[in-house]
Design a protein around this motif. Structure first.
Motif, mmCIF file in Angstrom:
data_model
loop_
_atom_site.group_PDB
_atom_site.id
_atom_site.type_symbol
_atom_site.label_atom_id
_atom_site.label_comp_id
_atom_site.label_asym_id
_atom_site.label_seq_id
_atom_site.Cartn_x
_atom_site.Cartn_y
_atom_site.Cartn_z
ATOM 1 N N ARG A 1 8.968 7.517 9.079
ATOM 2 C CA ARG A 1 9.285 6.997 9.151
ATOM 3 C C ARG A 1 10.337 6.606 10.013
ATOM 4 O O ARG A 1 10.494 5.566 10.690
ATOM 5 C CB ARG A 1 9.404 5.964 7.342
ATOM 6 C CG ARG A 1 8.189 5.700 6.551
ATOM 7 C CD ARG A 1 9.341 5.208 4.731
ATOM 8 N NE ARG A 1 7.564 5.367 3.981
ATOM 9 C CZ ARG A 1 7.003 4.720 3.780
ATOM 10 N NH1 ARG A 1 7.804 3.662 4.265
ATOM 11 N NH2 ARG A 1 5.798 4.671 2.931
ATOM 12 N N ASP A 2 11.539 7.642 9.845
ATOM 13 C CA ASP A 2 13.000 7.005 10.318
ATOM 14 C C ASP A 2 12.694 7.358 12.014
ATOM 15 O O ASP A 2 13.076 7.091 12.395
ATOM 16 C CB ASP A 2 13.661 8.162 10.146
ATOM 17 C CG ASP A 2 13.005 10.072 10.159
ATOM 18 O OD1 ASP A 2 12.051 9.582 10.836
ATOM 19 O OD2 ASP A 2 13.685 11.288 10.055
ATOM 20 N N LEU B 1 5.901 -0.292 5.010
ATOM 21 C CA LEU B 1 6.528 -0.847 6.169
ATOM 22 C C LEU B 1 6.734 -2.545 5.847
ATOM 23 O O LEU B 1 6.354 -3.677 5.566
ATOM 24 C CB LEU B 1 5.846 -0.598 7.243
ATOM 25 C CG LEU B 1 5.781 0.802 8.085
ATOM 26 C CD1 LEU B 1 4.825 1.527 9.096
ATOM 27 C CD2 LEU B 1 6.902 2.009 6.950
ATOM 28 N N ARG C 1 11.165 -0.296 3.679
ATOM 29 C CA ARG C 1 9.946 0.280 2.594
ATOM 30 C C ARG C 1 10.414 -0.971 1.230
ATOM 31 O O ARG C 1 10.897 -1.960 0.987
ATOM 32 C CB ARG C 1 10.215 1.869 1.985
ATOM 33 C CG ARG C 1 10.513 2.946 2.593
ATOM 34 C CD ARG C 1 10.995 3.772 1.195
ATOM 35 N NE ARG C 1 12.457 3.241 0.384
ATOM 36 C CZ ARG C 1 12.711 3.734 -0.374
ATOM 37 N NH1 ARG C 1 11.613 4.193 -1.127
ATOM 38 N NH2 ARG C 1 13.719 3.505 -0.811
ATOM 39 N N ARG D 1 13.600 -0.438 13.213
ATOM 40 C CA ARG D 1 13.371 0.364 11.657
ATOM 41 C C ARG D 1 13.157 -0.399 10.961
ATOM 42 O O ARG D 1 13.473 -1.546 10.420
ATOM 43 C CB ARG D 1 14.268 1.385 12.034
ATOM 44 C CG ARG D 1 14.145 2.387 10.575
ATOM 45 C CD ARG D 1 15.171 3.405 10.930
ATOM 46 N NE ARG D 1 14.768 4.333 9.505
ATOM 47 C CZ ARG D 1 16.114 5.193 9.093
ATOM 48 N NH1 ARG D 1 16.859 5.161 9.365
ATOM 49 N NH2 ARG D 1 15.120 6.429 8.173
ATOM 50 N N SER E 1 0.335 -0.129 12.298
ATOM 51 C CA SER E 1 0.366 -0.232 10.813
ATOM 52 C C SER E 1 -0.108 -1.883 11.168
ATOM 53 O O SER E 1 -0.269 -2.184 13.062
ATOM 54 C CB SER E 1 1.785 -1.135 10.140
ATOM 55 O OG SER E 1 1.143 -1.881 8.639
ATOM 56 N N TYR F 1 1.272 1.536 4.867
ATOM 57 C CA TYR F 1 1.618 2.483 5.563
ATOM 58 C C TYR F 1 0.379 3.193 5.638
ATOM 59 O O TYR F 1 -0.295 3.833 4.446
ATOM 60 C CB TYR F 1 2.421 3.024 4.502
ATOM 61 C CG TYR F 1 2.590 4.866 5.222
ATOM 62 C CD1 TYR F 1 4.065 5.517 6.235
ATOM 63 C CD2 TYR F 1 2.314 5.878 4.877
ATOM 64 C CE1 TYR F 1 3.968 6.334 6.751
ATOM 65 C CE2 TYR F 1 2.818 7.337 5.636
ATOM 66 C CZ TYR F 1 3.983 7.409 6.267
ATOM 67 O OH TYR F 1 4.108 8.542 6.946
#
Length: 467
Positions: free
Chosen positions: A364-365, A406, A395, A392, A433, A451
């Motif tokens: 995710r990062d 996401l 959640r 970015r 996604s 996700y």
């Protein structure tokens, strides 16, 4: 219509059908599917589903083959009649956050969050906001101290390690049994202390992509007819539109006929069936032939043709649990469609000039999201490809036992459902996604997508090998 599914439904869905692969003789699974629906044969838990192999998917996904839409079915009149398929609305009463963790000895209590995350109840007395019937009250506006979407909230401080169990009594007291060892943490369900939610992202205004869409031809519009009866179907008005993206086919490199979209764009969800006449138009209206209310022949608004879907698959969670409101099923709201090759066998990928790889289990990062879609509800009209450069993702979670979705700020509306979310991997764009949930009124405006973990990878691998 968009009813929230309760915890009892979730429990029924994933309990007691088999230890690994699907078991199509299970009465429990048939009960989960609803009266008249096929036996879904779900595994006992999510970890087992992630281990499904090709044979497991084939045993379960018996209805993946679809009749192709008749040539010429999608006339301009039908395309213009098609209603934008709504991104799933967040629930009006989101699940409550778990109780706050006690502070560690010697540590000050954690500060309160700057705003109410989507998984928490609003403060008592907070008024609801009128607006779209499927939209909850808007969360409080972010304060100046709230973390922006590009910097999701930092994870909570880890709890102090469990104290070791007390030593057994001295041998002089043989009647005293030894203390039981502490339960290993690995056997406990892994649920984030914050329920898997970050502060809501700030709104990002969608921007129209410049015509022609030569560099964005992998994006397009998906049209389909919803099954069932009623006044809309009887009047021939059960046409719907979504967004979708051409993705690579590992079993047929360079010659993909696969399209990625949302599960709710191709299947009705719990107790329902696949849509019919599923068709994809890549680079729809690339030349602006339909912009501003204009009329044009098919060759101008569909420069690469209209591609009929012949196979489709979505997640077992969506087929068993899917509804019309944000809930546990939306964590797996994705769909994959195979389209019929062009005359002469030329593939969709060869025709549009490319296809995007799919990045499963992406860190995710490392993600910075660019969303693409064709929003069709006001203030948009569905004729223009739009994008949001949202940065970015944060959640958003409706069920802490499942990977958090996401979530990004984006002002796109209905019709953008299924639109591809792109990130960059090794210097190249990849799909990570698709649009599933959307909030279109109040502040902030945001969208959420699943996700893509091993369940999505399994469905993708299955349809790739079936082609």
């Amino acid at each position: 219509m968009r009813a929230v599914l309760g915890a009892s439904v979730l429990a029924l869905t994933l309990l007691g059908t088999s230890a690994c692969g699907p078991d199509n003789s299970s009465a429990d699974a048939a009960a989960t599917a609803g009266a008249g629906a096929p036996d879904l044969g779900l595994p006992a838990n999510l970890d087992d589903l992630k281990k499904w192999k090709f044979d497991d998917w084939e045993k379960w996904a018996k209805d993946y083959a679809l009749p192709a839409a008749a040539q010429g079915f999608w006339t301009l009149e039908k395309l213009l009649q098609a209603k934008p398929d709504e991104p799933i609305a967040p629930p009006a009463a989101p699940p409550a956050q778990p109780p706050a963790q006690p502070s560690q000895p010697g540590q000050p209590p954690a500060p309160a969050p700057a705003s109410t995350p989507p998984g928490a109840k609003p403060p008592a007395g907070q008024p609801t906001q009128p607006g779209h019937p499927n939209t909850p009250a808007a969360p409080p506006k972010p304060s100046s101290t709230q973390q922006p979407a590009s910097q999701p909230a930092a994870p909570p401080k880890s709890q102090a390690p469990a104290q070791p169990s007390q030593p057994a009594q001295a041998p002089a007291q043989p009647s005293q049994p030894p203390a039981q060892p502490a339960q290993p943490p690995a056997q406990q369900p892994a649920q984030p202390a914050d329920n898997g939610n970050d502060p809501l992202p700030k709104t990002v205004n969608a921007q129209a992509v410049a015509h022609p869409y030569t560099k964005s031809a992998v994006h397009g519009k998906l049209f389909a007819d919803e099954p069932g009866s009623g006044p809309n179907a009887a009047a021939g008005l059960n046409h719907y539109q979504c967004s979708a993206t051409v993705v690579a086919d590992p079993a047929h490199p360079g010659k993909s006929n696969l399209v990625w979209t949302a599960g709710h764009c191709v299947h009705q969800g719990k107790g329902g069936a696949f849509y019919s006449n599923i068709s994809f138009i890549p680079a729809f209206n690339s030349s602006a032939a339909l912009s501003g209310g204009k009329q044009a022949p098919e060759s101008q608004y569909a420069p690469f043709g209209i591609w009929s879907g012949t196979q489709a698959v979505t997640s077992p969670q969506w087929k068993a649990e899917g509804g019309k409101s944000g809930d546990a099923a939306t964590h797996y709201d994705f769909g994959i469609v195979r389209v019929k090759p062009a005359e002469g066998g030329k593939s969709l990928e060869e025709t549009v000039g490319g296809a995007l790889p799919v990045w499963f289990n992406a860190p995710r990062d490392q993600l910075s999201i660019s969303e693409y879609g064709y929003p069709a509800a006001p203030p948009f009209d569905g004729m223009e490809l739009n994008h949001c450069e949202s940065g970015r993702p944060g959640r958003l979670s409706y069920e802490p036992s499942r990977p958090p979705m996401l979530v990004i700020g984006c002002s796109m509306t209905a019709g953008s459902s299924g639109g591809g979310w792109l990130a960059v991997r090794d210097g190249k764009p990849v799909l990570v996604s698709n649009v599933s949930v959307g909030k279109h009124t109040g502040d902030p405006l945001y969208q959420a997508g699943p996700y893509l973990d091993d369940v999505a990878a399994g469905a993708y691998d299955f349809l790739s090998k079936k082609g």
